[in-house]
Design a protein around this motif. Structure first.
Motif, PDB file in Angstrom:
ATOM      1  N   ARG A  52       0.842  -1.131   0.077  1.00 33.13           N
ATOM      2  CA  ARG A  52       0.001  -0.097  -0.106  1.00 33.13           C
ATOM      3  C   ARG A  52       0.807   1.435   0.049  1.00 33.13           C
ATOM      4  O   ARG A  52       0.367   2.273  -0.225  1.00 33.13           O
ATOM      5  CB  ARG A  52      -1.049  -0.122   1.060  1.00 33.13           C
ATOM      6  N   ALA A  53       1.982   1.085   0.502  1.00 35.00           N
ATOM      7  CA  ALA A  53       3.056   2.265   0.429  1.00 35.00           C
ATOM      8  C   ALA A  53       3.194   2.725  -1.055  1.00 35.00           C
ATOM      9  O   ALA A  53       3.277   2.006  -2.006  1.00 35.00           O
ATOM     10  CB  ALA A  53       4.264   2.195   1.133  1.00 35.00           C
ATOM     11  N   HIS A  54       3.860   4.156  -0.799  1.00 35.60           N
ATOM     12  CA  HIS A  54       4.231   4.658  -2.559  1.00 35.60           C
ATOM     13  C   HIS A  54       5.660   3.646  -2.711  1.00 35.60           C
ATOM     14  O   HIS A  54       6.246   3.354  -1.918  1.00 35.60           O
ATOM     15  CB  HIS A  54       4.685   6.024  -2.100  1.00 35.60           C
ATOM     16  N   PRO A  55       5.544   3.269  -4.099  1.00 36.09           N
ATOM     17  CA  PRO A  55       6.639   2.488  -4.415  1.00 36.09           C
ATOM     18  C   PRO A  55       7.927   2.824  -4.249  1.00 36.09           C
ATOM     19  O   PRO A  55       8.967   1.957  -3.876  1.00 36.09           O
ATOM     20  CB  PRO A  55       6.457   2.494  -5.941  1.00 36.09           C
ATOM     21  N   ASP A  56       8.175   4.283  -4.109  1.00 40.79           N
ATOM     22  CA  ASP A  56       9.754   4.726  -3.561  1.00 40.79           C
ATOM     23  C   ASP A  56      10.005   4.377  -2.177  1.00 40.79           C
ATOM     24  O   ASP A  56      11.344   4.595  -2.022  1.00 40.79           O
ATOM     25  CB  ASP A  56       9.659   6.208  -3.936  1.00 40.79           C
ATOM     26  N   TYR A  57       8.992   4.125  -1.384  1.00 41.54           N
ATOM     27  CA  TYR A  57       9.397   3.979   0.043  1.00 41.54           C
ATOM     28  C   TYR A  57       8.909   2.569   0.487  1.00 41.54           C
ATOM     29  O   TYR A  57       9.125   2.422   1.704  1.00 41.54           O
ATOM     30  CB  TYR A  57       8.539   5.152   0.824  1.00 41.54           C
ATOM     31  N   GLU A  68       9.890   1.522   4.363  1.00 47.06           N
ATOM     32  CA  GLU A  68       8.670   1.280   5.190  1.00 47.06           C
ATOM     33  C   GLU A  68       8.595  -0.186   5.950  1.00 47.06           C
ATOM     34  O   GLU A  68       8.397  -0.033   7.004  1.00 47.06           O
ATOM     35  CB  GLU A  68       7.262   1.832   4.559  1.00 47.06           C
ATOM     36  N   THR A  69       8.676  -1.230   4.947  1.00 44.91           N
ATOM     37  CA  THR A  69       8.542  -2.563   5.561  1.00 44.91           C
ATOM     38  C   THR A  69       9.855  -2.845   6.332  1.00 44.91           C
ATOM     39  O   THR A  69       9.862  -3.605   7.506  1.00 44.91           O
ATOM     40  CB  THR A  69       8.602  -3.502   4.315  1.00 44.91           C
ATOM     41  N   TYR A  83      11.696  -5.392  -2.313  1.00 48.78           N
ATOM     42  CA  TYR A  83      11.196  -4.301  -2.757  1.00 48.78           C
ATOM     43  C   TYR A  83      11.959  -3.134  -3.245  1.00 48.78           C
ATOM     44  O   TYR A  83      11.961  -2.614  -4.424  1.00 48.78           O
ATOM     45  CB  TYR A  83      10.376  -3.068  -1.827  1.00 48.78           C
ATOM     46  N   ALA A  84      13.214  -3.056  -2.864  1.00 47.09           N
ATOM     47  CA  ALA A  84      14.281  -1.892  -3.275  1.00 47.09           C
ATOM     48  C   ALA A  84      15.215  -2.454  -4.132  1.00 47.09           C
ATOM     49  O   ALA A  84      15.832  -1.825  -5.275  1.00 47.09           O
ATOM     50  CB  ALA A  84      14.854  -1.397  -2.181  1.00 47.09           C
ATOM     51  N   GLY A  85      15.385  -3.826  -4.595  1.00 48.15           N
ATOM     52  CA  GLY A  85      16.635  -4.513  -5.289  1.00 48.15           C
ATOM     53  C   GLY A  85      17.998  -4.720  -4.668  1.00 48.15           C
ATOM     54  O   GLY A  85      17.895  -4.050  -3.536  1.00 48.15           O
ATOM     55  N   ILE A  86      18.658  -5.342  -5.148  1.00 50.15           N
ATOM     56  CA  ILE A  86      19.932  -5.549  -4.642  1.00 50.15           C
ATOM     57  C   ILE A  86      21.276  -4.880  -5.119  1.00 50.15           C
ATOM     58  O   ILE A  86      22.242  -5.037  -4.597  1.00 50.15           O
ATOM     59  CB  ILE A  86      20.297  -7.127  -4.577  1.00 50.15           C
ATOM     60  N   GLY A  87      20.895  -3.887  -5.705  1.00 49.19           N
ATOM     61  CA  GLY A  87      21.943  -3.262  -6.541  1.00 49.19           C
ATOM     62  C   GLY A  87      22.824  -2.226  -5.299  1.00 49.19           C
ATOM     63  O   GLY A  87      21.881  -1.926  -4.377  1.00 49.19           O
ATOM     64  N   GLU A  88      23.854  -1.983  -5.815  1.00 50.78           N
ATOM     65  CA  GLU A  88      24.664  -1.096  -4.696  1.00 50.78           C
ATOM     66  C   GLU A  88      23.870   0.156  -4.249  1.00 50.78           C
ATOM     67  O   GLU A  88      24.115   0.737  -3.293  1.00 50.78           O
ATOM     68  CB  GLU A  88      26.129  -0.786  -5.324  1.00 50.78           C
ATOM     69  N   LYS A  89      23.194   0.839  -5.343  1.00 50.89           N
ATOM     70  CA  LYS A  89      22.620   2.076  -4.956  1.00 50.89           C
ATOM     71  C   LYS A  89      21.347   1.979  -4.160  1.00 50.89           C
ATOM     72  O   LYS A  89      20.540   2.817  -3.763  1.00 50.89           O
ATOM     73  CB  LYS A  89      22.378   2.808  -6.311  1.00 50.89           C
ATOM     74  N   ASN A  90      21.015   0.660  -3.751  1.00 48.80           N
ATOM     75  CA  ASN A  90      19.452   0.530  -3.434  1.00 48.80           C
ATOM     76  C   ASN A  90      19.932   0.003  -1.869  1.00 48.80           C
ATOM     77  O   ASN A  90      19.224  -0.698  -1.203  1.00 48.80           O
ATOM     78  CB  ASN A  90      18.936  -0.621  -4.135  1.00 48.80           C
ATOM     79  N   GLN A  91      21.225   0.166  -1.489  1.00 51.61           N
ATOM     80  CA  GLN A  91      21.424  -0.342   0.104  1.00 51.61           C
ATOM     81  C   GLN A  91      20.520   0.512   1.057  1.00 51.61           C
ATOM     82  O   GLN A  91      20.187   1.976   0.770  1.00 51.61           O
ATOM     83  CB  GLN A  91      22.834  -0.106   0.450  1.00 51.61           C
TER      84      GLN A  91
END
Length: 510
Positions: free
Chosen positions: A378-383, A387-388, A416-424
């Motif tokens: 239910r949260a905005h995709p960016d967050y 949130e979780t 949700y965020a992915g495993i890339g370095e920028k997604n830490q």
């Protein structure tokens, strides 16, 4: 007139007032009302209020509950009774502990309290209080093994617990108020009393090299101070663990600081509890010296939770507390709760075909992650990831260590965020995990990421996909009727997952 079509839809998972259960806990220091969503393996408190009345303040020297303390407690109980009626609580249980069982005027107070509350109040014997404290730890700690110590205002209960097996306990007049009273507020006298009372307690002699589970509000206050002083990144009290050496050093330092009014973080503790900190630290110090445990774990699960846990059928008590809670959260908050069972089976098959090494405890956490993997939709995709992560890491549940909480939070974050370095994650929680656990969280998160993309969280899709291994290559195979679901995005995510386990990956339709 309001259209029937516009009336709010009530979810089948919405709380039923008839199922709610309340516990009135009349302790030697505090009087408390806790209302739980329902009597289940996964207790969820929906209301929690305490009043620090100090009923046991002078029982050791006078043998009586003080008049002003009794008056304050009765006022609190009237409010609790009104709240219970307002909330239409389904069932209510009431218990009383050391002060009420030891005081000469205890029966008179209990009679007045019963008339106010409208329920029978069980005055717990020392042995029964110890047993319920241990059962509370059994309900809130995964496979406990050690000594449970419940420090209240009037007494200290000690009892051995090994898994679901609870031994006979002992009660000692070493609660904070009782010790303050019997020592005439002299720490030096209190040291002699504690040393003498703990010298030959059989339960402590069984604690060497095991865990000591610290139950009770004043000990939790010590944990809160340690968390703040040490800069620990997680503020959850339950499951907070220290080595015995660290706890001993802290208890000694804290006792001196409190005695000299030099504790900077004392404002984090309620004013009525502050004078008891030194006594709580003193008791913990001598327990560590006597029992020689390896670790100290603070538990917010105690007598109240043990009382309700005891009422559950045996087969329910044997359920895994973490998995029960995760399944409950899945039922309440996921788009399609049955999809989590598909995910569990699907990831089981991937682990088997990819030959991913996994211990029973790691498998348990992966299954829990599957149940928790759709909480953020239910949260905005960016967050959704952030949130979780915070919902899981700070969740009000037991049967998981702090490391396990953070592992689950990271796994679902990566989903949700992915495993890339920028997604830490932008959090310091990762410091609680070893590099190996962080890497495993990435693997589990990527499994969930692929599974949710394949099925759109719709039940019945994942069972129609299969895994095969060809030397170093992993193949995700779709039944022909699902051929249209196979696409480049899924292929890319599956290749990422395969690389994480040291393989290459591809899709096929059969």
């Amino acid at each position: 007139m309001r259209s029937h079509a516009l009336r709010p839809h009530l979810s089948k998972h919405r709380r039923s007032k008839e199922k709610t259960v309340g516990v009135i806990d009349i302790g030697s220091n505090s009087v408390r009302l806790v209302v739980y969503e329902e009597l289940t393996r996964s207790l969820a408190p929906i209301f929690n209020e305490k009043v620090l009345c100090g009923l046991g303040r002078a029982v050791q020297t006078t043998g009586l509950l003080g008049e002003s303390e009794v008056a304050k407690a009765l006022v609190a109980l009237r409010r609790f009774h009104a709240l219970i009626k307002l909330m239409k609580v389904g069932r209510v249980y009431a218990i009383a502990t050391a002060a009420c069982r030891d005081a000469t005027n205890g029966p008179d107070f209990i009679a007045k309290a019963e008339r106010i509350c409208g329920v029978e109040i069980e005055v717990l014997s020392g042995g029964r209080e110890a047993k319920l404290s241990a059962l509370g730890v059994v309900s809130g700690v995964h496979k406990p093994d050690g000594i449970v110590g419940d420090l209240g205002g009037g007494s200290l209960e000690l009892i051995d617990v090994r898994g679901h097996r609870v031994s006979a306990g002992v009660t000692l007049p070493l609660g904070g108020l009782a010790l303050q009273d019997s020592s005439q507020k002299s720490i030096k006298k209190a040291v002699r009393i504690v040393r003498t009372k703990l010298a030959d307690v059989p339960q402590l002699l069984e604690g060497k090299g095991r865990t000591f589970y610290a139950v009770g509000g004043t000990w939790r206050a010590l944990a809160r101070i340690h968390i703040l002083q040490s800069g620990y990144p997680l503020r959850v009290m339950h499951g907070y663990t220290l080595t015995a050496a660290s706890a001993l050093d802290f208890a000694r330092r804290l006792r001196k600081l409190v005695s000299n009014n030099m504790l900077a973080d004392v404002e984090t503790v309620t004013e009525a509890r502050r004078p008891l900190l030194a006594y709580a630290a003193l008791v913990l110090e001598y327990i560590i010296l006597t029992a020689q445990p390896s670790t100290i774990t603070f538990s917010s699960f105690g007598v109240r939770e043990g009382l309700l846990f005891e009422m559950l059928p045996e087969h329910v008590r044997r359920d895994d507390g973490l998995l029960s809670t995760a399944r409950h959260m899945n039922n309440l908050r996921s788009r399609a709760p049955r999809h989590a069972d598909d995910l569990i089976d699907w990831t089981d098959r991937f682990v088997r075909i990819a030959k991913v090494k996994e211990s029973p405890e790691e498998r348990r956490l992966r299954h829990a992650a599957c149940f928790l993997s759709d909480l953020g939709w239910r949260a905005h995709p960016d967050y959704r990831g952030d949130e979780t992560l915070h919902v899981i890491a700070n969740g009000n549940f037991g049967a998981a260590s702090h490391e396990e909480r953070v592992f689950l939070a990271l796994a679902v974050y990566f989903r949700y965020a992915g495993i890339g370095e920028k997604n830490q994650p932008r959090t310091g929680l990762s410091v609680l995990l070893s590099p190996a656990m962080i890497e495993r969280a990435r693997v589990v998160g990527q499994m969930l990421r692929v599974g949710h993309l394949v099925s759109a969280a719709h039940p019945g899709v994942l069972p129609a996909t299969h895994f095969r291994a060809r030397e170093r290559k992993l193949v995700l195979s779709f039944d022909r009727r699902l051929a249209s679901l196979a696409g480049d995005r899924i292929a890319n995510r599956f290749k990422q997952l395969a690389r994480l386990v040291g393989r290459s990956g591809t899709l096929e339709v059969r």
